[in-house]
Motif scaffolding. Structure first.
Motif, mmCIF file in Angstrom:
data_model
loop_
_atom_site.group_PDB
_atom_site.id
_atom_site.type_symbol
_atom_site.label_atom_id
_atom_site.label_comp_id
_atom_site.label_asym_id
_atom_site.label_seq_id
_atom_site.Cartn_x
_atom_site.Cartn_y
_atom_site.Cartn_z
ATOM 1 N N ASP A 166 35.360 50.746 29.934
ATOM 2 C CA ASP A 166 35.774 51.129 31.283
ATOM 3 C C ASP A 166 36.410 52.519 31.291
ATOM 4 O O ASP A 166 36.777 53.064 30.233
ATOM 5 N N ARG A 173 45.475 54.825 39.121
ATOM 6 C CA ARG A 173 45.671 53.466 38.590
ATOM 7 C C ARG A 173 46.722 53.463 37.474
ATOM 8 O O ARG A 173 46.530 52.864 36.418
ATOM 9 N N ASP A 218 37.856 40.221 29.748
ATOM 10 C CA ASP A 218 38.130 41.495 30.428
ATOM 11 C C ASP A 218 39.550 41.970 30.141
ATOM 12 O O ASP A 218 40.206 41.523 29.186
ATOM 13 N N ASP A 219 40.019 42.843 30.958
ATOM 14 C CA ASP A 219 41.324 43.493 30.856
ATOM 15 C C ASP A 219 42.455 42.469 30.677
ATOM 16 O O ASP A 219 42.381 41.367 31.199
ATOM 17 N N TRP A 253 36.551 43.751 26.717
ATOM 18 C CA TRP A 253 36.746 44.921 27.595
ATOM 19 C C TRP A 253 37.634 45.941 26.887
ATOM 20 O O TRP A 253 38.640 45.573 26.265
ATOM 21 N N LYS A 273 32.477 46.005 27.003
ATOM 22 C CA LYS A 273 32.516 46.644 28.331
ATOM 23 C C LYS A 273 33.479 47.822 28.208
ATOM 24 O O LYS A 273 34.653 47.637 27.904
ATOM 25 N N ASP A 296 32.505 47.482 41.765
ATOM 26 C CA ASP A 296 33.408 46.329 41.797
ATOM 27 C C ASP A 296 33.145 45.488 43.040
ATOM 28 O O ASP A 296 33.687 44.394 43.185
ATOM 29 N N GLY A 333 34.059 50.377 38.589
ATOM 30 C CA GLY A 333 32.805 50.225 39.331
ATOM 31 C C GLY A 333 31.833 51.255 38.806
ATOM 32 O O GLY A 333 31.789 51.526 37.607
HETATM 33 C C1 GLA Z 1 37.818 48.119 36.603
HETATM 34 C C2 GLA Z 1 36.467 47.464 36.461
HETATM 35 C C3 GLA Z 1 36.600 45.968 36.685
HETATM 36 C C4 GLA Z 1 37.618 45.373 35.744
HETATM 37 C C5 GLA Z 1 38.931 46.095 35.888
HETATM 38 C C6 GLA Z 1 39.937 45.652 34.867
HETATM 39 O O1 GLA Z 1 38.244 48.101 37.923
HETATM 40 O O2 GLA Z 1 35.546 48.023 37.326
HETATM 41 O O3 GLA Z 1 35.344 45.346 36.503
HETATM 42 O O4 GLA Z 1 37.159 45.465 34.418
HETATM 43 O O5 GLA Z 1 38.779 47.507 35.757
HETATM 44 O O6 GLA Z 1 41.150 46.275 35.010
#
Ligand code: GLA
Length: 714
Positions: free
Chosen positions: A460, A424, A344-345, A392, A458, A528, A509
């Motif tokens: 986002d 954010r 992920d991130d 991600w 993924k 989320d 989310g």
């Molecule tokens: C969003 C996504 C999470 C995660 C974060 C990462 O909030 O919904 O699942 O990937 O970003 O920063």
């Protein structure tokens, strides 16, 4: 077939159970006279118009049931279309020109109704694509002209639908971060009820663009007339529900025209997004199955295909990881038995390392401090471990603390003279600009080049658009529309080169869940919020429009419920994990490994079967949902204790649905926690008739909070 001329015409757009009737009246307008169950005799449709109060020639022409209302002339209700013509005139009249009907294949028929303004060289084509077996229609409009100069589209909806009935009830869904798809139902009283989005990206952060309207009385799961619809547009939308006079409701759905006056040059074609809808006279359950079946067969990427189960690191590491940690997570992925490790991130950014959400977004080079061996090595490690590697990305976005921001201020959506506002800590890139489209495409393509093994993405989108303004667009009126088109162009290019790689749609989310995006994405992240109690409700509501194969449900540390409960809830869709595998107790690990194997044995039914909501979580202490395979030989029934008070839980049996009454079935409990005892007698035989009329008691209570049943024909 082409029919032209002035004689009165009846155009019927039929599916298996329903029909939408369009007719010309004596002004040569196209009237939508009926939507609902089919009549036995086709020749009786033409009798409907005379019975309607708004017959041509009555005093009430101002609100006749036009199939697509243009403003500025006769019809004075909320229009679908509003145009400023090249000469500045704001009145439009649409008259019937011709109709084309094309049978695309045995299941799909496209009907195109051509309308023309008698004064201007201006045309609208109403497109109706009927999916016979699924009882679904997609409707959209194409607008074009050959006037002396450009015209301005002030409003340009996809569809108008007119329903008649005594009362109308709207079920709509409102959201916020972590609380997606909350549902409410209200009677539509007089006036216009508007559900819309002006957020640009993350269009569903506050409201869903999917809805249900029941006629006469609120539909239940299995009874009542109901229309379920969803706008296929990844941007600002507007749904108007206008109740007028005694017995009419007009639904107008399309792109939000505020603040988007769209300039259209002569010869240009403006194609609106599609509104997909279905009519059910057997309640909401049937409506939802219709949309799910349509989506799997025609819209969702790889809708009838397979999916990968995931171990994601977000909630276990957040931004805090390095090669070593990730290498062990890759091995954990294998140990657990799932298919892909999703990083992920936090893996990118060097001048501004992505160690928290304040910087680095836009700089898509792996962080050399955290990942000394690079992401390509992770891809190789995953392959060696026998799993896939996923990553991600949030490629539409930029943090002000990034090299991208420093180097390309002209690529960012903002008002240079005004203060910047962040959601954010980030801004949105200007996808109306072809150079930015190239950049976003390149970001994805480069990662594929760097990690040829890449098996999952993924995608986002965590910010909406403040200070909407493109630094390069000449006409800001088209900004919101061109943004979405730019995004679609990029996704189109990515899919052309990488058609098969599964991609998850995420927007902080579930703030971006629509059927236009789902042409490109195989699945979406509903929320989320992974607390399984909340998830029962969230997944329940999404399922009215979206099939479970598209829903990523992960088991995480959120919620204090037992692991078994979390797992059973996550199974009701695409199972995944966001847990510290190395910290699971031996019993929990062995349960989870077994759960993945159980899931693999039943996932085909959950993904491709028919979904039946048996007992709802709002009014009962036990919620129950079933998935039945096509042959009606196997059903998987999920039962969850959802009472927050001490309650006796279920006291009467839950009636099953979708089985074959004439078949005999056995019922066994599956996915049990090691050492637990089942109360279900797996050898007892029941008829489908019995199970559907009398039901079955899954024996859920405060101690047995979730029970999964496998019902098998013998
Ligand atoms: C969003 C996504 C999470 C995660 C974060 C990462 O909030 O919904 O699942 O990937 O970003 O920063």
């Amino acid at each position: 077939m082409v029919l032209t001329g002035m004689a009165q015409k009846t155009i019927s757009i039929a599916t298996k159970s329903n029909v939408l009737i369009l007719e010309t009246d004596k002004d040569n307008s196209v009237i939508s006279t009926y939507i609902g169950r089919k009549l036995d005799n086709d020749d009786e449709y033409s009798a409907i118009q005379q019975l309607d109060k708004y017959v041509p020639g009555s005093d009430d022409l101002f609100n006749k049931r036009e199939a697509y209302i243009a403003s500025g002339s006769l019809n004075l209700l909320e229009p679908a279309l509003s145009v400023t013509h090249a000469d500045g005139n704001k009145s439009t009249v649409l008259e019937f020109l011709s109709v084309d009907e094309k049978q695309i294949d045995p299941n799909r028929k496209l009907t195109v109704v051509h309308l023309k303004d008698p004064k201007y060289n201006f045309e609208v084509a109403l497109n109706y694509l009927a999916y016979f077996k699924e009882d679904v229609i997609e409707q959209w409009a194409e607008i074009k002209h050959q006037e002396k100069g450009a015209i301005v589209l002030n409003k340009y909806a996809s569809a108008n639908l007119t329903l008649s009935g005594k009362k109308f009830f709207l079920k709509n869904h409102y959201s916020g971060w972590g609380r997606e798809m909350r549902s409410e139902e209200q009677q539509l009283l007089h006036g216009i009820k508007t559900i819309d989005s002006k957020l640009g990206t993350r269009e569903n952060l506050l409201n869903s663009s999917s809805f249900m309207v029941s006629v006469d009385r609120p539909a239940t799961e299995d009874q009542g007339d109901v229309i379920a619809g969803s706008l296929e547009w990844t941007g600002n939308f507007k749904l108007d529900f206008e109740t007028f006079d005694e017995y009419y409701l007009r639904i107008t759905a399309g792109i939000n025209n505020f603040p988007s006056d769209y300039t259209l040059k002569p010869g240009e074609n403006f194609v609106t997004p599609r509104l997909v809808y279905t009519y059910s006279s057997n309640g909401r359950g049937q409506a939802s199955r219709n949309l799910q079946n349509w989506a799997r067969s025609y819209q969702l990427r790889e809708g009838s295909g397979e999916r990968l189960s995931i171990l994601n690191n977000w909630e276990t590491t957040y931004f805090d990881f390095n090669d070593e940690k990730l290498s062990s997570l890759i091995l954990d992925t294998k140990k657990l038995g799932v298919d892909v490790f999703l990083l992920d991130d936090g893996w990118f950014g060097n001048k501004y390392p992505r160690n928290n959400a304040t910087g680095g977004l836009g700089d898509w080079q792996y962080n050399r401090q955290k990942l000394k061996n690079g992401i390509s090595t992770l891809g190789k490690e995953a392959t060696a471990a026998g799993v896939k590697f996923g990553i991600w990305l949030e490629p539409e976005m930029v943090n002000p603390k990034s090299e991208l921001y420093e180097n390309h201020p002209d690529w960012i959506i903002r008002q240079p003279e005004r203060r910047e506002y962040y959601m954010r800590n980030q801004l949105v890139l200007d996808l109306t600009n072809p150079k930015v489209q190239d950049f976003v495409y390149q970001t994805v393509d480069d990662i594929f080049k760097e990690v040829p093994e890449l098996g999952f993405i993924k995608w986002d989108c965590n910010s909406l658009i403040y200070n909407a303004n493109s630094p390069t667009l000449k006409n800001q009126g088209s900004f919101y529309v061109d943004y979405v088109r730019g995004l679609n162009k990029v996704l189109e290019r990515i899919r052309k080169k990488y058609p098969k790689t599964p991609m998850m749609l995420c927007a902080g989310g579930g703030s971006r869940v629509d059927y236009a995006a789902l042409q490109y994405f195989t699945e979406f992240w509903p929320s989320d919020n992974t607390n399984p109690f909340d998830r029962i409700f969230i997944q329940w509501e999404y399922s009215y429009y979206f099939p479970s194969i598209a829903m990523d449900n992960h088991i995480t540390a959120m919620g204090s419920q037992p692991l078994k409960f979390k797992t059973d809830v996550a199974m009701m869709g695409k199972l995944g994990y966001d847990v510290k595998v190395n910290e699971l107790s031996p019993k929990d690990l062995s349960f989870s490994q077994n759960a993945v194997a159980v899931y693999n044995s039943i996932k085909d039914i959950i993904w491709h079967g028919q979904q039946y909501r048996l007992q709802d979580p709002y009014e009962n202490s036990v919620a129950s949902v079933a998935y039945v395979n096509e042959q009606q030989t196997t059903a998987i029934v999920f039962n969850y204790y959802v009472s927050t008070l001490i309650s006796p839980a279920i006291t009467i049996p839950i009636k099953l649905k979708g089985l074959d009454a004439s078949k005999k079935y056995k019922i066994e409990e599956i996915n049990q926690y090691p050492g637990s005892r089942s109360y279900i007698d797996k050898d007892k035989v029941y008829s489908g008739d019995f199970l559907m009329k009398i039901g079955f008691n899954p024996q859920v209570d405060a101690r047995r909070t979730s029970v999964v049943l496998k019902v098998t024909a013998i």
